[in-house]
Design a protein around this motif. Structure first.
Motif, PDB file in Angstrom:
ATOM      1  N   GLY A 364      44.343  36.231  44.193  1.00 32.75           N
ATOM      2  CA  GLY A 364      44.958  34.980  43.768  1.00 32.75           C
ATOM      3  C   GLY A 364      46.283  35.228  43.074  1.00 32.75           C
ATOM      4  O   GLY A 364      46.451  36.220  42.374  1.00 32.75           O
ATOM      5  N   ARG A 370      44.639  36.227  48.969  1.00 32.44           N
ATOM      6  CA  ARG A 370      44.032  34.933  48.653  1.00 32.44           C
ATOM      7  C   ARG A 370      42.637  35.149  48.056  1.00 32.44           C
ATOM      8  O   ARG A 370      41.893  36.021  48.489  1.00 32.44           O
ATOM      9  CB  ARG A 370      43.925  34.082  49.922  1.00 32.44           C
ATOM     10  N   HIS A 371      42.300  34.351  47.052  1.00 31.62           N
ATOM     11  CA  HIS A 371      40.977  34.454  46.436  1.00 31.62           C
ATOM     12  C   HIS A 371      39.925  34.031  47.458  1.00 31.62           C
ATOM     13  O   HIS A 371      39.993  32.937  48.021  1.00 31.62           O
ATOM     14  CB  HIS A 371      40.911  33.529  45.214  1.00 31.62           C
TER      15      HIS A 371
END
Length: 436
Positions: A364, A370-371
Motif C-alpha cells: 500500500g 497494492r495491499h
C-alpha cells in the motif's frame, strides 16, 4: 543482426511486464524525455531496465535518481549496460558506487529456425509440477549463472507467461528450462537451462507458435511470438553458449550488469507472495476449515462456527457503492496492520482463487505493491488471517441477502469495531450469538 537488435531494443528493453510480477512495483522515470526506463522494486532487490537513451541525457543525474529510490527501499540495485549504450553510462554508474559484473552475450533467433529434436527414447519432455518441483529447484541452484534465477521466476506468481519444462527419465528429472513470454512483444525470453539440451528450444518454439489452445499455455498459443532472446555468460557456461549459437541464435550485443548495494540488510522476501496449489496454501485452508468448521454453501449460514471474541456485521450498507467498499477495505487493512507486530505476515485468501502471503507494513502507498487484503466478500468467500488463526476476517458473500463480515480476535476488534459500526451499522452477532 541489426534487425534483431532493433527488435530487442524496441520491444524488450524498458518493457513494462504485463501482468505485473507478484510483489513487485514497476515504475517509469518520468524525468527521462524521449526514452523509456523502467525501475522495478522487488522488495529484495531492484532492477533498472531501459531502451536506447536519448542523446544529451544527463547520465549522472539519471543514475542518481534511480540510486536514491533504491536507497529509500534499502534494495540492492542491478543495472544492465549494453555495449551499444552511451559510452558515459558505465563510468557514471561506477562513479556512483555500482560495480560491474561478468560480460554476457545477448542472443536472438527466429523461433521458426530453432531445432526441434525429440528427446532420447528413455526421456520425456513435460511441464514442471508439484512432484518434480523440488528436484528442478535443486538443479537450478547448482547450475548457472542463469539469466534469471528460478527462484525469481517462481516468485513472479502464477502468471501464465512464466513456464518451466523438464526432461524426465523414469522418476528422475535430468534437466530443466524456464522461459517467459513477454506479452505485448514478439519475444520469448529464455531465462535458464540447467544443461545444454536442444530439445527445450524446439519445445518453447512449439508452444509459442502452435496456434492450438492448450491448458496452461493458452496465453502463449495466442500471442503470436516469433523471436527468442537469451543471455549467456560464455566463460561460465561455454557448452550452453555453444549450443545456442549452433542452434541458430545470433549474438547481437553484449551486456554487463552493474550492482550497487546500500547500507543495511535487505529483506529476504518480497512484500507479497502468491500462493496457489502449494503446501502452504493448502495448510492454511485446511487449518482454517478444521478450526472454524468451515462449510461452503449458498444455503448454510453463517458458514463457520464463529469464535469468541468475534463480531459479525451485514455488508448491505456498502454493497453497490465502490467508494464505501474501498473505505471498508481501507479500515480493515489499517486494523490488520495494527493488530500484528512488525515482521509478522498475514494471509489474504479467496475461495477457489489465488491466495497471498504478505507483510502488511510493506504494501500500500507510493512505490509499494497494492495491499492484497479485501474485507468485502465480492462474489466469493474472502478471508484475512494470521498464520496462527488468532485473528482475522471472514466475508460470506450470500448470508443475509447481500453478505456478512465476521471479524475475530481481540487485537483486531479493539481497533476496528467502532469504524465498522459506523460503516455497516448494527452487528448481527457477537461471539456467534444474536447481538442485542
Amino acid at each position: 543482426m541489426h534487425e534483431f537488435r532493433h527488435a530487442y531494443d524496441t520491444h524488450l528493453r524498458g518493457h513494462l511486464p504485463s501482468p505485473p510480477q507478484a510483489g513487485a512495483v514497476h515504475l517509469r522515470d518520468r524525468f527521462l524525455d524521449g526514452g523509456r526506463l523502467t525501475r522495478t522494486h522487488y522488495g529484495t532487490h531492484g532492477v533498472v531496465d531501459h531502451g536506447p537513451l536519448p542523446p544529451g541525457t544527463d547520465l549522472p543525474a539519471l543514475v542518481a535518481r534511480q540510486r536514491a529510490r533504491f536507497a529509500a527501499h534499502r534494495e540492492p540495485a542491478h543495472w544492465p549496460v549494453h555495449d551499444h549504450d552511451p559510452t558515459g553510462l558505465a563510468p557514471a554508474l561506477e562513479a556512483a558506487g555500482f560495480r560491474p559484473g561478468a560480460e554476457r552475450s545477448v542472443l536472438v533467433a527466429e523461433l521458426a529456425d530453432l531445432p526441434s529434436p525429440p528427446p532420447p527414447g528413455d526421456e520425456v519432455l513435460r511441464e514442471n509440477d508439484r512432484v518434480s518441483a523440488q528436484a528442478v529447484r535443486r538443479l537450478a541452484a547448482n547450475t548457472g549463472p542463469h539469466r534469471r534465477p528460478l527462484t525469481e521466476h517462481e516468485a513472479d506468481g502464477t502468471a501464465f507467461e512464466n513456464r518451466t519444462l523438464t526432461l524426465v527419465r523414469g522418476t528422475r528429472v535430468t534437466a530443466a528450462s524456464w522461459a517467459t513470454l513477454r506479452t505485448g512483444t514478439p519475444f520469448v525470453v529464455l531465462e535458464g537451462m540447467t544443461s545444454p539440451r536442444p530439445e527445450f528450444l524446439g519445445e518453447w518454439a512449439r508452444h509459442a507458435t502452435s496456434g492450438r489452445v492448450l491448458p496452461l499455455w493458452w496465453v502463449w498459443t495466442q500471442a503470436e511470438a516469433r523471436l527468442m532472446a537469451a543471455e549467456i555468460d560464455p566463460a561460465a557456461q561455454p557448452d550452453l553458449h555453444a549450443l545456442l549459437l549452433d542452434s541458430g541464435l545470433r549474438r547481437i550485443a553484449t551486456v554487463r550488469t552493474h550492482t550497487w548495494t546500500p547500507p543495511g540488510t535487505p529483506s529476504r522476501t518480497r512484500p507479497v507472495t502468491e500462493l496457489h496449489d502449494d503446501p502452504e496454501h493448502d495448510d492454511v485452508w485446511d487449518r482454517f476449515t478444521e478450526r472454524f468448521f468451515f462449510t461452503p454453501s449458498t444455503t448454510v449460514f453463517p458458514g463457520i462456527v464463529e469464535p469468541t471474541p468475534s463480531t459479525t456485521w451485514p455488508v448491505r450498507a456498502v454493497t453497490g457503492d465502490p467508494a464505501r467498499i474501498s473505505e471498508l477495505n481501507r479500515v480493515v487493512r489499517r486494523a490488520l496492520t495494527a493488530g500484528v507486530p512488525p515482521g509478522e505476515h498475514l494471509y489474504s485468501l479467496d475461495w477457489q482463487h489465488i491466495g497471498r502471503r504478505y507483510d502488511p507494513r510493506r504494501v500500500g502507498g507510493d512505490e509499494r505493491p497494492r495491499h492484497p487484503a479485501c474485507a468485502f466478500p465480492d462474489g466469493d468467500y474472502s478471508l484475512n488471517l494470521s498464520h496462527d488463526l488468532r485473528l482475522g476476517t471472514f466475508g460470506h458473500p450470500w448470508e443475509h441477502g447481500q453478505g456478512t463480515l465476521c471479524v475475530f480476535g481481540r487485537e483486531l476488534l479493539d481497533v476496528v469495531a467502532a469504524d465498522l459500526d459506523r460503516l455497516l451499522g448494527a452487528p448481527l452477532r457477537r461471539d456467534g450469538r444474536p447481538a442485542r
